[in-house]
Each structure stands twice: as structure tokens, then as C-alpha cells.
Design an enzyme around this catalytic site. Structure first.
Site, PDB file in Angstrom:
ATOM      1  N   GLY A 132       0.821  -1.201   0.000  1.00 17.69           N
ATOM      2  CA  GLY A 132       0.000   0.000   0.000  1.00 17.69           C
ATOM      3  C   GLY A 132       0.853   1.247   0.000  1.00 17.69           C
ATOM      4  N   CYS A 133       0.236   2.372  -0.335  1.00 11.12           N
ATOM      5  CA  CYS A 133       0.989   3.625  -0.475  1.00 11.12           C
ATOM      6  C   CYS A 133       1.468   4.158   0.878  1.00 11.12           C
ATOM      7  CB  CYS A 133       0.166   4.659  -1.230  1.00 11.12           C
ATOM      8  SG  CYS A 133      -1.497   4.932  -0.587  1.00 11.12           S
ATOM      9  N   PHE A 134       0.555   4.309   1.848  1.00 12.85           N
ATOM     10  CA  PHE A 134       0.989   4.727   3.182  1.00 12.85           C
ATOM     11  C   PHE A 134       1.989   3.716   3.748  1.00 12.85           C
ATOM     12  CE2 PHE A 134      -2.892   7.479   4.082  1.00 12.85           C
ATOM     13  CZ  PHE A 134      -2.167   8.639   4.303  1.00 12.85           C
TER      14      PHE A 134
END
Length: 322
Positions: free
Chosen positions: A131-133
């Protein structure tokens, strides 16, 4: 040439991935799958690709070397159950469906953070893209985890651009609400926490500390800027040496001894890291582009590793700082 296909072709990450594959020196994009847009030009949705491609969306799956799944969370598993693909086809899933150990039949997915487990990715046929975070926060914490220095609670404050919410409109993504605005969401319970903890425990099996994560919606389009702090028994110089050593062979993770800013990484596959010391607290600041290093760029980076290519192939991109 590596032949590639994309399942779920209308979102922001798909648009970035299409562009990267069209310009990749060793890949050929054969199809972009979309039931809702089948038969229409890819540029009818991704208008920024005009002049780059004549491809049309398709509702048929061709046999290719690698398929990228750019489907909403929960839909990749469903799609693969209903549409089995050849065992010869490698899969890179950009959703969260396979990040936490879920199998596809008897097939396991490797968690695709190259800075954590590059060799495993190189030997894998199935990769779950982070995921990005999770990407930005893990890259801040991995060097400390490897040395078992995460002995206290970790505090995370991270702000993301509106593209992080996807292309679909909602009450918190349209311009009138987002412009000149800021808000907290999913405090202490964001879905990326589980994969962050999973990665840390891979390096430090005894890690049990809290990660206090406060995500924020920003009034900009793309990028994630995170500030993370925890107590650490290190001088600032020792911390920098630790991070520089850990990332010495990571071509996209840059440890900076100067101040960093978000625009320096937007439109690139890079993560910039800066460190500060305040008393006993070590502050780690990271910046990534949520659509590239946090999604499509990292997926191409994983493809490069899976097929034995140069890790940076097709990803030598420059930010738009000004």
C-alpha cells in the site's frame, strides 16, 4: 519483450501503469481489461495518454507473461476466482487482497517491497504490491527494525493527496471540499497498519509496540509526506549511518542529510528520507509519490526484479519540482 496485461484499467494507478509500460524498454502492453469501457479507446479515459497509444479497452484476457491487477480492494481475489489465468502468467496485485498471506489456491504471494525482501521477489511468480501509506512508513522504520531498535511506541503523522482515494468521486474528494482543506481519517485504525507490522516483525519478531498512525487528507493531488518519531538510543550521525548502510543497494530510496519536500519526489518512483534528532526522539521524514513508489512505479520495479531486468528499467523519472 515481456508481454503484459492490465486488469481494471480506468483508475489512477492503471493510468500511471499504462504510461510506464508503454514506455518501458523491455515490455509490451498487450491489453487493458475493462468491462465498463470495452471497445473504447484507452485515451477516452486516460486523456493524458493521447499520442502515446491506440489501444482500446478489452473484456478479453490474452495470455501474457505478466498481469497487473488494478482492481478495487476485495475485487482481485474475486476476479481470479472467476477468471483463472495460466500458471505461466505471473501476477502483480496492486490491491490489498494478498498482502497479508492470503493464497490463490496453493499459490503464495510475496510481499513486494524491494527494500525489504528483494531476493524473494526475484524468485516469485506472484507478488502483492504494498500500500501507499505502508510503503512510506515502512521505509522509515525498516533500518530500526533490523537492528531491533524499535523499543518504544511509534508515532506517525502522514498526509496524502486526493488521488490516494481513487478516481471515484465522494464527499471528501471533490474539489470544493478538498481545496484549502485538511482532515483526519481512520485515526489509529488505517488498514495499512497490519502490513506495516507484518514487515517489521519479519525483521524483529519480538516487536509488540504500538504504531500510532494519524492519516490526513491533503488539498493536493498526489504524494505522501510522513513524519514518524520514536525514542532511539542513537546519535544523529549513528542514525544516518544506519539508514545509509541499509539503503546502500536500494536505487529508489535516497537518504538525505538536507531538508526534503514533497514535490521533489512527485512523478518519480523515489522515496526521500531525512532524519532529525530531538532529545531522545528520532524523527524520520519520508516523501513518496502515492501513485508511483506507492503503487504503479513499485509494481513495475517488482516486474523488473521478477524477470531479471535492471531494477530501474523504465523508471528513470524526474520530478516536477517547479
Amino acid at each position: 519483450m515481456i508481454t503484459a496485461g492490465i486488469i481494471g484499467g480506468t483508475g489512477y494507478t492503471a493510468g500511471e501503469l499504462i504510461w510506464l509500460l508503454l514506455h518501458h524498454p523491455a515490455a509490451e502492453l498487450k491489453f487493458v481489461y475493462s468491462n465498463s469501457q470495452s471497445g473504447k479507446a484507452v485515451t477516452s479515459v486516460h486523456t493524458d495518454l493521447k499520442g502515446d497509444t491506440d489501444l482500446k479497452f478489452s473484456n478479453e484476457i490474452q495470455e501474457v507473461d505478466v498481469i497487473f491487477l488494478c482492481l478495487p480492494h476485495g475485487k482481485a481475489k474475486e476476479f481470479l476466482q472467476e477468471n483463472p489465468v495460466s500458471d505461466k502468467t505471473r501476477l502483480i496485485d496492486l490491491s490489498n487482497d494478498y498482502r497479508l498471506g492470503l493464497k490463490l489456491g496453493d499459490k503464495s504471494f510475496t510481499y513486494g517491497l524491494p527494500e525489504l525482501d528483494k531476493e524473494a521477489i526475484m524468485g516469485s511468480n506472484y507478488v502483492a504490491n504494498p500500500g501507499c501509506f505502508a510503503t512510506g512508513i515502512q521505509l522509515a522504520l525498516l533500518p530500526l527494525a533490523r537492528e531491533r531498535l524499535l523499543k518504544d511506541e511509534v508515532h506517525v503523522h502522514a498526509i496524502t493527496g486526493s488521488t490516494g482515494a481513487g478516481a471515484g468521486l465522494s464527499s471528501t474528494t471533490h474539489f470544493s471540499w478538498r481545496s484549502n482543506n485538511l482532515s483526519v481519517y481512520k485515526a489509529f485504525q488505517h488498514q495499512h497498519l497490519d502490513e506495516i507490522k507484518q514487515s517489521i516483525r519479519k525483521l524483529d519478531s519480538g516487536f509488540k509496540q504500538e504504531i500510532n498512525f494519524i492519516p490526513l487528507r491533503g488539498d493536493f493531488a498526489r504524494g505522501i509526506f510522513a513524519s514518524i518519531y520514536t525514542n532511539a538510543d542513537l546519535s544523529l550521525e549513528q542514525a544516518y549511518q544506519l539508514y545509509e548502510q541499509y539503503y546502500r543497494n536500494a536505487p529508489f530510496t535516497v537518504v538525505s542529510r538536507e531538508e526534503i519536500s514533497l514535490k521533489e519526489v512527485v512523478n518519480t518512483n523515489r522515496c526521500f528520507i531525512q532524519l532529525q534528532q530531538h532529545g531522545k526522539k528520532l524523527l524520520i521524514i519520508t516523501a513518496i509519490d502515492n501513485l508511483l513508489k506507492g503503487a504503479s512505479g513499485q509494481a513495475v520495479q517488482n516486474m523488473n526484479l521478477m524477470f531479471g531486468l535492471e531494477e530501474t528499467a523504465g523508471l528513470k523519472l524526474k520530478s516536477t519540482k517547479f
